[in-house]
Motif scaffolding. Sequence first.
Motif, PDB file in Angstrom:
ATOM      1  N   GLY A   2       0.812  -1.212   0.000  1.00  0.00           N
ATOM      2  CA  GLY A   2       0.000   0.000   0.000  1.00  0.00           C
ATOM      3  C   GLY A   2       0.841   1.254   0.000  1.00  0.00           C
ATOM      4  N   LEU A   3       1.922   1.255   0.797  1.00  0.00           N
ATOM      5  CA  LEU A   3       2.823   2.404   0.815  1.00  0.00           C
ATOM      6  C   LEU A   3       3.518   2.556  -0.526  1.00  0.00           C
ATOM      7  N   ALA A   4       3.951   1.440  -1.110  1.00  0.00           N
ATOM      8  CA  ALA A   4       4.627   1.486  -2.406  1.00  0.00           C
ATOM      9  C   ALA A   4       3.712   2.045  -3.489  1.00  0.00           C
ATOM     10  N   LEU A   5       2.455   1.654  -3.459  1.00  0.00           N
ATOM     11  CA  LEU A   5       1.504   2.159  -4.448  1.00  0.00           C
ATOM     12  C   LEU A   5       1.370   3.681  -4.342  1.00  0.00           C
ATOM     13  N   LYS A   6       1.183   4.175  -3.116  1.00  0.00           N
ATOM     14  CA  LYS A   6       1.055   5.621  -2.913  1.00  0.00           C
ATOM     15  C   LYS A   6       2.338   6.359  -3.271  1.00  0.00           C
ATOM     16  N   LEU A   7       3.463   5.744  -2.913  1.00  0.00           N
ATOM     17  CA  LEU A   7       4.754   6.363  -3.207  1.00  0.00           C
ATOM     18  C   LEU A   7       4.991   6.440  -4.706  1.00  0.00           C
ATOM     19  N   GLY A   8       4.639   5.370  -5.417  1.00  0.00           N
ATOM     20  CA  GLY A   8       4.782   5.384  -6.872  1.00  0.00           C
ATOM     21  C   GLY A   8       3.916   6.440  -7.517  1.00  0.00           C
ATOM     22  N   VAL A  28       3.289  15.346  -1.334  1.00  0.00           N
ATOM     23  CA  VAL A  28       2.247  15.028  -2.310  1.00  0.00           C
ATOM     24  C   VAL A  28       1.575  13.704  -1.954  1.00  0.00           C
ATOM     25  N   MET A  29       2.362  12.725  -1.507  1.00  0.00           N
ATOM     26  CA  MET A  29       1.817  11.416  -1.161  1.00  0.00           C
ATOM     27  C   MET A  29       0.776  11.527  -0.051  1.00  0.00           C
ATOM     28  N   ASN A  30       1.025  12.400   0.912  1.00  0.00           N
ATOM     29  CA  ASN A  30       0.121  12.531   2.049  1.00  0.00           C
ATOM     30  C   ASN A  30      -1.186  13.230   1.694  1.00  0.00           C
ATOM     31  N   GLY A  31      -1.231  13.865   0.511  1.00  0.00           N
ATOM     32  CA  GLY A  31      -2.465  14.552   0.127  1.00  0.00           C
ATOM     33  C   GLY A  31      -2.987  14.163  -1.234  1.00  0.00           C
ATOM     34  N   LEU A  32      -2.492  13.057  -1.772  1.00  0.00           N
ATOM     35  CA  LEU A  32      -2.856  12.660  -3.136  1.00  0.00           C
ATOM     36  C   LEU A  32      -4.259  12.040  -3.169  1.00  0.00           C
ATOM     37  N   PRO A  33      -5.142  12.535  -4.033  1.00  0.00           N
ATOM     38  CA  PRO A  33      -6.482  11.930  -4.122  1.00  0.00           C
ATOM     39  C   PRO A  33      -6.402  10.527  -4.728  1.00  0.00           C
ATOM     40  N   GLU A  34      -7.347   9.676  -4.382  1.00  0.00           N
ATOM     41  CA  GLU A  34      -7.336   8.308  -4.902  1.00  0.00           C
ATOM     42  C   GLU A  34      -7.611   8.271  -6.393  1.00  0.00           C
ATOM     43  N   GLU A  35      -8.480   9.174  -6.871  1.00  0.00           N
ATOM     44  CA  GLU A  35      -8.836   9.149  -8.292  1.00  0.00           C
ATOM     45  C   GLU A  35      -7.714   9.718  -9.146  1.00  0.00           C
ATOM     46  N   GLY A  36      -7.517   9.093 -10.305  1.00  0.00           N
ATOM     47  CA  GLY A  36      -6.549   9.580 -11.269  1.00  0.00           C
ATOM     48  C   GLY A  36      -7.197   9.668 -12.633  1.00  0.00           C
ATOM     49  N   PRO A  37      -6.395   9.700 -13.691  1.00  0.00           N
ATOM     50  CA  PRO A  37      -6.945   9.742 -15.047  1.00  0.00           C
ATOM     51  C   PRO A  37      -7.713   8.465 -15.372  1.00  0.00           C
TER      52      PRO A  37
END
Length: 447
Positions: A21-27, A134-143
Amino acid sequence: MTRLFGTDGVRGLANKTLTAGLALKLGAAAAQVLTADMRSSGRRPTAIIGRDPRVSGEMLAAALAAGMASRGVDVLRVGVIPTPAVAFLTDDYGADMGVMISASHNPMPDNGIKFFSAGGHKLPDEVEDEIERVMNGLPEEGPTGHGIGRVLEEAADARDRYLHHLAGAVQTRLDGITVVVDTANGAASEVAPKAYEAAGARVIAIHNKPNAYNINDKCGSTHIDQIQAAVVEHGADLGLAHDGDADRCLAVDSEGNVVDGDQIMAILAIAMKENGELRKNTLVATVMSNLGLQLAMDRAGIEMRTTKVGDRYVLLDLNEGGYSLGGEQSGHIVLPDHGTTGDGTLTGLSLMARMAETGKSLAELAQAMTVLPQVLINVPVSDKSIIVNDPTVVTAIESAETELGDTGRVLLRASGTEELFRVMVEAADKEQARKVAGRLAAVVAEV
């Protein structure tokens, strides 16, 4: 709040502190930060992902790729390959970022994530801090739809590209040299023996059978006794020991004596000066380098600069000053003309090339530097941040420095990857260094 990034990326116990989970957010966050310019130009960003053979690398590679693809980055996975190869391939493929999944010399259960920017460069602190923000505030939705990135597996020519690069970097033939290579059951298990053989050396490879669980297991550069014994057993000219991700190299002469990173730097610095390749007549090392290296450089008429511990700090100084050689006692050697980070295989090739060019043994070349007695004690601590300013520690350091005078030095620093505080003492006498280091370590342990 503890900083996520250490001295060499993000590292921890895989699936415990370093989770998928951390790796996904970090990526996802790294993709957002490192490909921002490409997005504004309308060009599709690309990324390279490599890893060492440890079992958790497969899981973390999948998570990182998913995170980057979720932000519209196309990902090319290059499989098990050394860290310096990922740096090189990031540039060679024209990618916008690169990622290496490895905990280097750490035990198999650990893992780590190292990022490279376009061109294969390690990230400065401020960029790492921005990724964490950015990781700490990144929204789940993307393109969505066509905006989602692709994940391509795997680049069939990645290893051949890297081997071709190494062959071009060191062209001196190594015919007649017999070398034992310990690849630590790690990322260089295939490429390092191939590179040395291609240059003409006779190669005896040990610990080159990774099975996802045996990386760094009583082998490689952190267990140098293995290659010492193998060199003597086979009557080889030298031995080369790599760590799990092959960004470092330690050597052993034909009698089994260790030739560490400081001695390797001394050998290469003198060689490069003689060949007119040592720009500004300067070597860049870290504060952990042995005082004997400074004395050797003084005798050779070579300037020596020191940086904080970590090859990225050496790299920063190399790049800012336009120098051509730097490294660490641990065997991270950086040759900016041929790579953007430490490269253990390139170091091995360069060292053997010097032997071939001079006709001298490694033991003879290593005589350029006299290693002063140095004692390093790793002290487990609960909070690294409070040690260096603790009054009892400060007093103990002052007392030690007074005792040593001009004949030695003291250095205390926090590990960038583990909950350890490192106590290093140099002195003209080994027993004095051991006693002083022991006293300091005991003080640190009580804090």
